[in-house]
Design a protein around this motif. Structure first.
Motif, PDB file in Angstrom:
ATOM      1  N   TRP A 179       0.849  -1.208   0.000  1.00 36.74           N
ATOM      2  CA  TRP A 179       0.000   0.000   0.000  1.00 36.74           C
ATOM      3  C   TRP A 179       0.878   1.249   0.000  1.00 36.74           C
ATOM      4  O   TRP A 179       0.682   2.162  -0.809  1.00 36.74           O
ATOM      5  N   LEU A 180       1.815   1.291   0.892  1.00 40.26           N
ATOM      6  CA  LEU A 180       2.654   2.476   1.043  1.00 40.26           C
ATOM      7  C   LEU A 180       3.445   2.766  -0.223  1.00 40.26           C
ATOM      8  O   LEU A 180       3.530   3.920  -0.665  1.00 40.26           O
ATOM      9  N   GLN A 181       4.023   1.736  -0.821  1.00 45.73           N
ATOM     10  CA  GLN A 181       4.837   1.944  -2.021  1.00 45.73           C
ATOM     11  C   GLN A 181       3.983   2.370  -3.202  1.00 45.73           C
ATOM     12  O   GLN A 181       4.372   3.257  -3.980  1.00 45.73           O
ATOM     13  N   THR A 182       2.809   1.747  -3.369  1.00 46.62           N
ATOM     14  CA  THR A 182       1.921   2.099  -4.480  1.00 46.62           C
ATOM     15  C   THR A 182       1.456   3.547  -4.370  1.00 46.62           C
ATOM     16  O   THR A 182       1.455   4.292  -5.354  1.00 46.62           O
ATOM     17  N   VAL A 183       1.086   3.946  -3.164  1.00 52.92           N
ATOM     18  CA  VAL A 183       0.620   5.315  -2.942  1.00 52.92           C
ATOM     19  C   VAL A 183       1.766   6.309  -3.117  1.00 52.92           C
ATOM     20  O   VAL A 183       1.599   7.381  -3.719  1.00 52.92           O
ATOM     21  N   GLN A 184       2.944   5.961  -2.615  1.00 48.21           N
ATOM     22  CA  GLN A 184       4.092   6.862  -2.762  1.00 48.21           C
ATOM     23  C   GLN A 184       4.474   7.031  -4.238  1.00 48.21           C
ATOM     24  O   GLN A 184       4.786   8.141  -4.687  1.00 48.21           O
ATOM     25  N   HIS A 191       3.955  10.719  -5.305  1.00 49.42           N
ATOM     26  CA  HIS A 191       5.328  11.237  -5.163  1.00 49.42           C
ATOM     27  C   HIS A 191       5.524  11.970  -3.840  1.00 49.42           C
ATOM     28  O   HIS A 191       6.158  13.031  -3.780  1.00 49.42           O
ATOM     29  N   VAL A 192       4.967  11.396  -2.794  1.00 50.72           N
ATOM     30  CA  VAL A 192       5.145  11.914  -1.441  1.00 50.72           C
ATOM     31  C   VAL A 192       5.137  10.729  -0.483  1.00 50.72           C
ATOM     32  O   VAL A 192       4.452   9.731  -0.732  1.00 50.72           O
ATOM     33  N   THR A 193       5.920  10.811   0.578  1.00 49.43           N
ATOM     34  CA  THR A 193       5.986   9.717   1.548  1.00 49.43           C
ATOM     35  C   THR A 193       4.725   9.703   2.404  1.00 49.43           C
ATOM     36  O   THR A 193       4.399  10.710   3.041  1.00 49.43           O
ATOM     37  N   PRO A 194       3.991   8.578   2.432  1.00 47.70           N
ATOM     38  CA  PRO A 194       2.764   8.515   3.238  1.00 47.70           C
ATOM     39  C   PRO A 194       3.059   8.515   4.736  1.00 47.70           C
ATOM     40  O   PRO A 194       4.172   8.215   5.180  1.00 47.70           O
ATOM     41  N   ILE A 195       2.024   8.838   5.490  1.00 49.92           N
ATOM     42  CA  ILE A 195       2.043   8.796   6.954  1.00 49.92           C
ATOM     43  C   ILE A 195       1.410   7.484   7.402  1.00 49.92           C
ATOM     44  O   ILE A 195       0.444   7.001   6.792  1.00 49.92           O
ATOM     45  N   ILE A 196       1.913   6.896   8.470  1.00 45.82           N
ATOM     46  CA  ILE A 196       1.292   5.723   9.085  1.00 45.82           C
ATOM     47  C   ILE A 196       0.540   6.172  10.337  1.00 45.82           C
ATOM     48  O   ILE A 196       1.083   6.900  11.168  1.00 45.82           O
ATOM     49  N   TYR A 197      -0.724   5.721  10.446  1.00 45.69           N
ATOM     50  CA  TYR A 197      -1.487   5.909  11.687  1.00 45.69           C
ATOM     51  C   TYR A 197      -1.669   4.559  12.357  1.00 45.69           C
ATOM     52  O   TYR A 197      -2.076   3.573  11.711  1.00 45.69           O
ATOM     53  N   THR A 198      -1.401   4.505  13.647  1.00 44.20           N
ATOM     54  CA  THR A 198      -1.688   3.316  14.444  1.00 44.20           C
ATOM     55  C   THR A 198      -1.590   3.691  15.913  1.00 44.20           C
ATOM     56  O   THR A 198      -1.325   4.841  16.252  1.00 44.20           O
ATOM     57  N   ASN A 199      -1.816   2.711  16.776  1.00 43.85           N
ATOM     58  CA  ASN A 199      -1.647   2.962  18.210  1.00 43.85           C
ATOM     59  C   ASN A 199      -0.278   2.439  18.660  1.00 43.85           C
ATOM     60  O   ASN A 199       0.385   1.670  17.950  1.00 43.85           O
ATOM     61  N   VAL A 200       0.121   2.877  19.827  1.00 41.62           N
ATOM     62  CA  VAL A 200       1.463   2.559  20.329  1.00 41.62           C
ATOM     63  C   VAL A 200       1.693   1.055  20.403  1.00 41.62           C
ATOM     64  O   VAL A 200       2.722   0.545  19.937  1.00 41.62           O
ATOM     65  N   ASP A 201       0.765   0.315  20.970  1.00 37.26           N
ATOM     66  CA  ASP A 201       0.963  -1.124  21.152  1.00 37.26           C
ATOM     67  C   ASP A 201       1.058  -1.854  19.820  1.00 37.26           C
ATOM     68  O   ASP A 201       1.887  -2.759  19.651  1.00 37.26           O
ATOM     69  N   PHE A 202       0.202  -1.488  18.859  1.00 38.63           N
ATOM     70  CA  PHE A 202       0.228  -2.155  17.563  1.00 38.63           C
ATOM     71  C   PHE A 202       1.553  -1.882  16.851  1.00 38.63           C
ATOM     72  O   PHE A 202       2.138  -2.791  16.245  1.00 38.63           O
ATOM     73  N   TYR A 203       2.021  -0.651  16.932  1.00 39.11           N
ATOM     74  CA  TYR A 203       3.286  -0.323  16.282  1.00 39.11           C
ATOM     75  C   TYR A 203       4.429  -1.147  16.870  1.00 39.11           C
ATOM     76  O   TYR A 203       5.227  -1.746  16.137  1.00 39.11           O
ATOM     77  N   LYS A 204       4.482  -1.204  18.173  1.00 42.55           N
ATOM     78  CA  LYS A 204       5.564  -1.940  18.834  1.00 42.55           C
ATOM     79  C   LYS A 204       5.502  -3.436  18.529  1.00 42.55           C
ATOM     80  O   LYS A 204       6.541  -4.096  18.354  1.00 42.55           O
TER      81      LYS A 204
END
Length: 233
Positions: free
Chosen positions: A146-151, A155-168
């Motif tokens: 998803w991130l690579q296709t959108v980028q 032509h811009v680096t996407p942002i990731i949204y998640t919660n602290v526990d999921f990211y870790k």
């Protein structure tokens, strides 16, 4: 003496959040750029009222808007919100709610088909917060698709949204190069995460003029110059 010093430290720590009755929540006042994020659950929003509400030094400057989810699903209020936010003069960003059971590339194409980004908009956002039983390695591979296709498309680096526990637990080092919008409630200074972050969703129960329901509140981790640098040219 030690007791007095500890008391002063506690007061300073608490002072980072101030109760605003008008917003219905404690707001972190050591950040200067505030915003909200919305979806169809907020229904019809009067964005001029959102923009005009100012209490002390707190005023909404940006809004993240749900655009799409999974394959072929566009949020019922996305087109209206996307236009009205810009008309009101707020910075706007669009996010995709990720289903890890589906192809990352196909979900990216769903987002691309719905969202036209313009100069002054925030980068696109991948909202990833559930596994739906998918193993971590497969989830990460699909998120990267998803991130690579959108980028590649915007032509811009996407942002990731998640919660602290999921990211870790699931994202960790593989995604540390992306800007991060992180959810972590009941924290009094900053989200408890080891890496740098750009946005912090600090409450899910705020109130703001122009919206009948409760709404998520966010802050940007920087000043106005840094915020402008993040916007699409």
């Amino acid at each position: 003496m030690l007791g007095f010093t500890a008391y002063e430290w506690l007061l300073e720590r608490r002072a980072h959040f101030v109760r605003y009755a008008e917003f219905g929540i404690d707001v972190p006042v050591n950040y200067t750029i505030h915003g909200i994020d919305v979806s169809k659950y907020q229904e019809i929003i009067d964005w001029n009222l959102v923009r005009d509400m100012k209490v002390g030094n707190v005023q909404m400057s940006f809004a993240f808007i749900k655009a799409t989810e999974g394959l072929g699903n566009e949020d019922a209020y996305f087109k209206r919100n996307w236009k009205k936010v810009k008309d009101a003069g707020l910075a706007r960003g669009a996010y995709h709610f990720f289903l890890s059971t589906k192809s990352g590339k196909a979900q990216a194409e769903n987002f691309i088909n719905s969202v036209e980004l313009q100069p002054g908009d925030l980068p696109p956002v991948l909202d990833i917060e559930q596994t739906y039983g998918i193993p971590g390695d497969k989830l990460r591979d699909r998120a990267k698709e998803w991130l690579q296709t959108v980028q590649d498309y915007y032509h811009v680096t996407p942002i990731i949204y998640t919660n602290v526990d999921f990211y870790k637990q699931y994202l960790k080092d593989d995604f540390d190069g992306y800007p991060l919008w992180v959810a972590h409630y009941l924290q009094k200074e900053r989200p408890s995460i080891y890496r740098a972050w750009d946005f912090w969703q600090h409450s899910e129960s705020g109130r703001v003029n122009g919206i009948m329901t409760r709404v998520d509140f966010d802050v940007f981790n920087g000043d106005s110059t840094e915020f402008r640098k993040l916007l699409i040219n």
